[in-house]
Design an enzyme around this catalytic site. Sequence first.
Site, short mmCIF file in Angstrom:
data_model
loop_
_atom_site.label_atom_id
_atom_site.label_comp_id
_atom_site.label_asym_id
_atom_site.label_seq_id
_atom_site.Cartn_x
_atom_site.Cartn_y
_atom_site.Cartn_z
N ARG A 233 33.53 32.19 32.05
CA ARG A 233 33.28 31.29 30.92
C ARG A 233 34.10 30.16 31.25
O ARG A 233 35.47 30.56 31.45
CB ARG A 233 33.51 31.99 29.68
CG ARG A 233 32.47 32.75 29.14
CD ARG A 233 31.04 32.09 28.69
NE ARG A 233 29.92 32.78 28.02
CZ ARG A 233 28.93 33.28 28.95
NH1 ARG A 233 29.09 33.05 30.21
NH2 ARG A 233 28.00 34.15 28.44
N HIS A 281 26.39 26.43 36.15
CA HIS A 281 26.21 27.94 35.22
C HIS A 281 24.85 28.42 35.64
O HIS A 281 24.37 28.85 35.11
CB HIS A 281 26.37 27.48 33.71
CG HIS A 281 26.39 28.87 32.70
ND1 HIS A 281 27.18 28.71 31.67
CD2 HIS A 281 26.31 30.02 33.14
CE1 HIS A 281 27.26 29.94 31.25
NE2 HIS A 281 26.63 30.86 32.19
N1 LIG Z 1 28.16 32.48 34.93
C1 LIG Z 1 27.24 33.34 34.92
O1 LIG Z 1 26.16 32.92 35.08
C2 LIG Z 1 27.49 34.45 34.02
C3 LIG Z 1 26.40 35.46 34.34
C4 LIG Z 1 26.82 36.80 33.39
C5 LIG Z 1 28.10 37.12 32.88
N2 LIG Z 1 28.94 35.97 32.85
C6 LIG Z 1 30.19 36.08 32.22
O2 LIG Z 1 30.60 37.28 32.79
C7 LIG Z 1 31.65 38.23 31.81
C8 LIG Z 1 31.79 39.57 32.37
O3 LIG Z 1 30.56 40.33 32.13
P1 LIG Z 1 30.41 41.87 32.23
O4 LIG Z 1 29.15 42.28 32.14
O5 LIG Z 1 31.25 42.33 33.54
O6 LIG Z 1 31.44 42.20 31.21
P2 LIG Z 1 32.00 43.66 30.54
O7 LIG Z 1 31.45 44.81 31.29
O8 LIG Z 1 32.30 43.76 29.16
O9 LIG Z 1 33.46 43.40 31.36
C9 LIG Z 1 34.57 42.82 30.91
C10 LIG Z 1 35.97 43.16 31.68
O10 LIG Z 1 36.90 42.27 31.42
C11 LIG Z 1 37.95 43.14 30.80
N3 LIG Z 1 38.78 42.39 29.83
C12 LIG Z 1 38.33 42.01 28.56
N4 LIG Z 1 39.31 41.49 27.69
C13 LIG Z 1 40.65 41.54 28.67
C14 LIG Z 1 41.79 40.96 28.44
N5 LIG Z 1 42.17 40.61 27.42
N6 LIG Z 1 42.61 41.49 29.43
C15 LIG Z 1 42.28 41.96 30.83
N7 LIG Z 1 41.02 42.27 30.90
C16 LIG Z 1 40.15 42.24 29.84
C17 LIG Z 1 37.57 44.39 30.42
O11 LIG Z 1 38.40 45.38 30.49
P3 LIG Z 1 38.20 46.80 30.20
O12 LIG Z 1 37.48 47.40 31.27
O13 LIG Z 1 39.52 47.55 30.08
O14 LIG Z 1 37.28 46.81 28.87
C18 LIG Z 1 36.22 44.52 31.49
O15 LIG Z 1 36.94 45.19 32.73
C19 LIG Z 1 30.69 37.99 30.46
O16 LIG Z 1 31.46 38.32 29.54
C20 LIG Z 1 30.03 36.45 30.85
O17 LIG Z 1 31.08 35.65 30.10
C21 LIG Z 1 28.67 34.77 33.39
#
Ligand SMILES: NC(=O)c1ccc[n+]([C@@H]2O[C@H](COP(=O)([O-])OP(=O)(O)OC[C@H]3O[C@@H](n4cnc5c(N)ncnc54)[C@H](OP(=O)(O)O)[C@@H]3O)[C@@H](O)[C@H]2O)c1
Length: 318
Positions: A233, A281
């Site tokens: 993000r 994006h």
């Molecule tokens: N650019 C695009 O087109 C696009 C598309 C899709 C998604 N995204 C972005 O990608 C993000 C991740 O997606 P996802 O499905 O992989 O999410 P997810 O499964 O919820 O994974 C989030 C990861 O971030 C870690 N995390 C969260 N807060 C943290 C902190 N304070 N310190 C260290 N690590 C932290 C989590 O740790 P834990 O494992 O310990 O919970 C987890 O490993 C989404 O939230 C979205 O913003 C972007």
Amino acid sequence: VTLLVAVHASSENWTPARWRTRLAERLPGRRIALWPDDAVDPSSVRYVAAWKPPPGLLATFPNLEVVFNLGAGVDALLQDPRLPDVPIVRVATDDLTNRMSEYVLMHTLMIHRQQRYLDDCQRRGFWTPRDQWAANALRVGVMGLGVIGADAARKLALVGFDVAGWSRSPKSIEGIACFAGDAGLAPFLARTDVLVALLPLTPDTRGVLDRRLFADLARDGRLGGPWLINAGRGGLHVEEDVLAALDDGTLLGAVLDVFATEPLPPEHPFWGHPKVTVTPHNAADSDAEAISAYVAAQIVRHEAGGALANLVDRRHGY
Ligand SMILES: NC(=O)c1ccc[n+]([C@@H]2O[C@H](COP(=O)([O-])OP(=O)(O)OC[C@H]3O[C@@H](n4cnc5c(N)ncnc54)[C@H](OP(=O)(O)O)[C@@H]3O)[C@@H](O)[C@H]2O)c1
């Protein structure tokens, strides 16, 4: 009404009417209404499938059971101060994950294989290859080892990169050096040549990609300095700090898919910056068909007494 669709059309494929057709095909016999077009008795709404609904809207449905956020990130949804206390399901589909990993792989490979330099050579008509090291000489660090980060890390390792990851809670992933929490951040950064941000935007992660963090990245790698790829993000990176770090060489380059303000304003310095790659994006375009199938399957399972998957933990903000 069983399911209310609250999206605004960002493209032809995202028109509310298209969402209704897709969801109706997969949920035969259920009433699906569109907000704000259809007249709806608020007490009849059990589920809402939403993308960036106006704040306060979800609070108007007294019998709401589940909110389906039609994207992976829930940062926009959680801004709603009147968000009702019901389960929130976010998107985590193989389709979305695979596309995100493609983006990460492509840009890491572009950096690793010095493709920008080679493109420049071609434009000038120069046959001047540089030394090229093997993939295992490049240390890639993935911030966020969730659904997307863990997949990207595994695929990077498969190509041969030396991959580490960082997450909030400790992880164990074969072939990936896993770091966690505040204590794990400095050692993770110190062994990272290409930093890939795949974190959600939360109060804890906002602005995490700042000058101090860039200064802690490895400077002894084959590239001669670190690179940043942010596909999480825009709020994760501090724009002035990215620009300052690029200008003074703390960062060699940045690949940015996400921005504090989207679309990126026309006058923004990122557009024309020689060390920045801007993508609009679209690291992962959402396949509405795959998301519809995912939402429908969750509703059917929920009504059969099964558990909802990929629930948002509001305490942590993701
Ligand atoms: N650019 C695009 O087109 C696009 C598309 C899709 C998604 N995204 C972005 O990608 C993000 C991740 O997606 P996802 O499905 O992989 O999410 P997810 O499964 O919820 O994974 C989030 C990861 O971030 C870690 N995390 C969260 N807060 C943290 C902190 N304070 N310190 C260290 N690590 C932290 C989590 O740790 P834990 O494992 O310990 O919970 C987890 O490993 C989404 O939230 C979205 O913003 C972007």
